[in-house]
Design an enzyme around this catalytic site. Sequence first.
Site, short mmCIF file in Angstrom:
data_model
loop_
_atom_site.label_atom_id
_atom_site.label_comp_id
_atom_site.label_asym_id
_atom_site.label_seq_id
_atom_site.Cartn_x
_atom_site.Cartn_y
_atom_site.Cartn_z
N CYS A 2 -24.79 -36.83 -8.99
CA CYS A 2 -24.63 -36.95 -10.44
C CYS A 2 -24.83 -38.40 -10.83
CB CYS A 2 -23.24 -36.49 -10.85
SG CYS A 2 -22.85 -34.86 -10.21
N ARG A 28 -30.85 -38.39 -11.36
CA ARG A 28 -29.82 -38.10 -10.36
C ARG A 28 -29.26 -36.69 -10.49
NH1 ARG A 28 -27.89 -42.59 -7.85
NH2 ARG A 28 -26.02 -41.47 -7.28
N TRP A 82 -25.43 -32.77 -11.29
CA TRP A 82 -26.12 -31.89 -10.34
C TRP A 82 -25.02 -31.07 -9.71
CZ3 TRP A 82 -26.24 -30.91 -5.04
CH2 TRP A 82 -27.40 -30.28 -4.55
N ASN A 108 -18.65 -38.03 -9.44
CA ASN A 108 -19.81 -37.72 -8.61
C ASN A 108 -19.30 -37.59 -7.18
OD1 ASN A 108 -22.24 -37.62 -7.21
ND2 ASN A 108 -22.56 -39.83 -7.32
N GLY A 109 -19.52 -36.45 -6.54
CA GLY A 109 -19.05 -36.27 -5.17
C GLY A 109 -18.41 -34.90 -5.02
N GLU A 478 -45.37 -34.37 4.66
CA GLU A 478 -45.03 -34.99 3.37
C GLU A 478 -45.91 -34.42 2.25
OE1 GLU A 478 -42.68 -36.54 2.24
OE2 GLU A 478 -43.41 -37.54 0.44
N LYS A 482 -44.39 -32.66 -1.07
CA LYS A 482 -44.75 -33.05 -2.45
C LYS A 482 -45.23 -31.84 -3.23
CE LYS A 482 -43.24 -35.97 -2.75
NZ LYS A 482 -42.51 -36.72 -1.79
N GLU A 485 -42.29 -29.29 -3.96
CA GLU A 485 -41.19 -29.70 -4.84
C GLU A 485 -41.60 -29.87 -6.29
OE1 GLU A 485 -40.96 -34.31 -3.27
OE2 GLU A 485 -39.16 -33.48 -4.15
N HIS A 501 -50.70 -21.10 16.88
CA HIS A 501 -49.55 -20.51 17.57
C HIS A 501 -48.69 -19.67 16.64
CE1 HIS A 501 -50.48 -22.61 21.25
NE2 HIS A 501 -50.63 -23.73 20.55
N LYS A 600 -32.50 -36.96 -7.34
CA LYS A 600 -33.09 -38.07 -6.60
C LYS A 600 -32.20 -38.52 -5.45
CE LYS A 600 -36.21 -41.36 -6.26
NZ LYS A 600 -37.51 -40.91 -5.76
O1 M6R Z 1 -32.81 -41.73 -0.63
P1 M6R Z 1 -33.30 -41.04 0.62
O2 M6R Z 1 -34.60 -41.56 1.07
O3 M6R Z 1 -32.28 -41.08 1.71
O4 M6R Z 1 -33.48 -39.53 0.20
C1 M6R Z 1 -33.77 -38.55 1.16
C2 M6R Z 1 -34.41 -37.33 0.52
O5 M6R Z 1 -33.51 -36.71 -0.35
C3 M6R Z 1 -35.67 -37.71 -0.26
O6 M6R Z 1 -36.57 -38.39 0.58
C4 M6R Z 1 -36.36 -36.47 -0.86
O7 M6R Z 1 -36.80 -35.63 0.17
C5 M6R Z 1 -37.53 -36.93 -1.71
N1 M6R Z 1 -37.07 -37.42 -2.97
C6 M6R Z 1 -38.52 -35.83 -1.94
O8 M6R Z 1 -39.63 -36.30 -2.64
#
Ligand code: M6R
Length: 605
Positions: A2, A28, A82, A108-109, A478, A482, A485, A501, A600
């Site tokens: 959050c 966030r 969140w 937050n938490g 990656e 991308k 998501e 496989h 994020k």
């Molecule tokens: O802040 P971090 O790099 O530790 O975050 C880890 C993941 O949550 C983050 O890399 C997430 O997978 C990406 N935002 C996706 O694009």
Amino acid sequence: MCGIIGCVGRPDETLGVLIHGLSKLEYRGYDSAGVALAGTEGTVGIESTVDIEKRAGKLENLRGALDGVSMPGSVGIGHTRWSTHGPPTDRNAHPHPDCEGNVAVLHNGIIENFQEIRDELVADGHDFRSDTDTEVVPHLIEEALQDGANPEEAFREAVSRIEGSYAIAAVFADTEAVFCARQDSPLVLGLDADAYYLASDVPAFRDYTDRVVYMDDGEFARLDPEGWAVTDASGEPVEKEPHVVEWDAEETGKSGYDHYMMKEIHEQPRTLRECLRGRVDELGDQVQLEEFAGLAPPSSVQFVACGTSYHAALYGAQLFREAGVPAQAFLASEYRTSPPPIGNNLVIGVTQSGETADTLSALREASRRGASTLAVTNVIGSSAARECDHALYIRAGPEIGVAASKTFASQLAALNVLALATTRSADSRAAIGALRDLPSDVQAVLDESASESVAREYIDADAYFFIGRGYQYPVALEGALKMKEITYKHAEGFAAGELKHGPLALVTERTPVIAIAVGDGDAAGKTVGNIKEVEARNAPVIAVTDGRSGVERYADHVLPVPESHPRTAAVTASVQLQLLAYHSAAQLDRSIDKPRNLAKSVTVE
Ligand code: M6R
């Protein structure tokens, strides 16, 4: 997860400052948003002597609810959520009041012992109006106030009862102060001449001040018009050193792009230059990391990370292995469940935010077991940077889009420098020269990418598969992350050799396969072999290539990258895949900067 903002000392503008701060923190979490103002009598919202307004959904909904409403409080707190406990509804949105509406609390938490506290409070007659864990706190405060505590004592007492992770803040009716505390969730104070702020992250108040104080676990703060003070759990004053943040507020705007993500993709030549500044020399034959001048070469390395950063960690582990240092990458969320032998490992946490709960917890576990720890992070003063023995900053500047883009590129660049500077790599000359040229190579991709038309061609695809070998394997993972998501379409990344496989069974003419084949080495040659297998099943092939492997012959489309070292080609290839995902999502009209269900910074395990 959050986002939290608080403000003291802007009596006529408190609400505007809170809403502006929330707009900078929406990355966030964006399930719901709310504000509470105090210090004057309540005027709107639920029956309360602290004004509270909150709405499910994005910040726009809250803005709409506040249209034409006057909330004149001189101090305030705001929250963008969140959800963890309870669905994203108006009543579960923060802040939460006590029974009488004299207190408002946001958090937050996760409060792990909330159920037992809630049962106790309900038995004592408290009236709960949400499903959240947070709501126990205003009621605990209410109890303490009834027992004669002043607001600061009541806040401290309530926080001492909760277990778990929190960045938590409260305001009280007729009290011109904001109180906050931190445990395992980020919290930073902003200091201006006559106003004070608190937030989960600096962009929330960066338009007003560049002087910040990072709070540590177990600390409490009180902000009022006279000043600010940090204390420890027992109430003893803690001396805190203010820092000056180096980036300016402009960097958190969109600069004319439709989305932060596109802006951040286009920033990469500059942010890579910044990452490499002073670390790779002009001639491209030396790397140095002043901050690690005294660090002995690691005998073995374990990486811990999540999501995009885990892909960077897989790549980093390969860099070290190639330099003869045993190295492995672990998903941070699995590291504690089945801890590997720690030996003499240097444990490297790769984390953009420096606040990811799983990564922090893995690093703490490694440290507890005697390992030396190093954070590769973007955020100065983040928990990872402060808790690890060493920190390497990737210098990418603030990244607002939830989907990581420029920070992935800078993670790869920084890991190259780290591996080269701390090991004796046979191939270092070519790799260092390629690093020096990387910013201009990325610029060339941005100037010429055909990704928009390729995205259009396959916009109706059932699924997208990404394949690569060696350094291009994490890039394939990656690329798929991308794509999934931000488009919400099915996408998977595979080691190219694994396709046959099992996953090959899924390949049809409606599943484009995006293959990364760079250089003319063994990895690229074998990837070409895998592409032939795909082509034989009538799947469209999109090749990301520098043209040296001959893969174009089997591809329906080519997304070119400049000829360079396979390590740096991994960065240019990932830029092509960022653009492909972005244009696909734009054509599908997705919420690119704030994809559904994501946030994020993931500060819960
Ligand atoms: O802040 P971090 O790099 O530790 O975050 C880890 C993941 O949550 C983050 O890399 C997430 O997978 C990406 N935002 C996706 O694009």
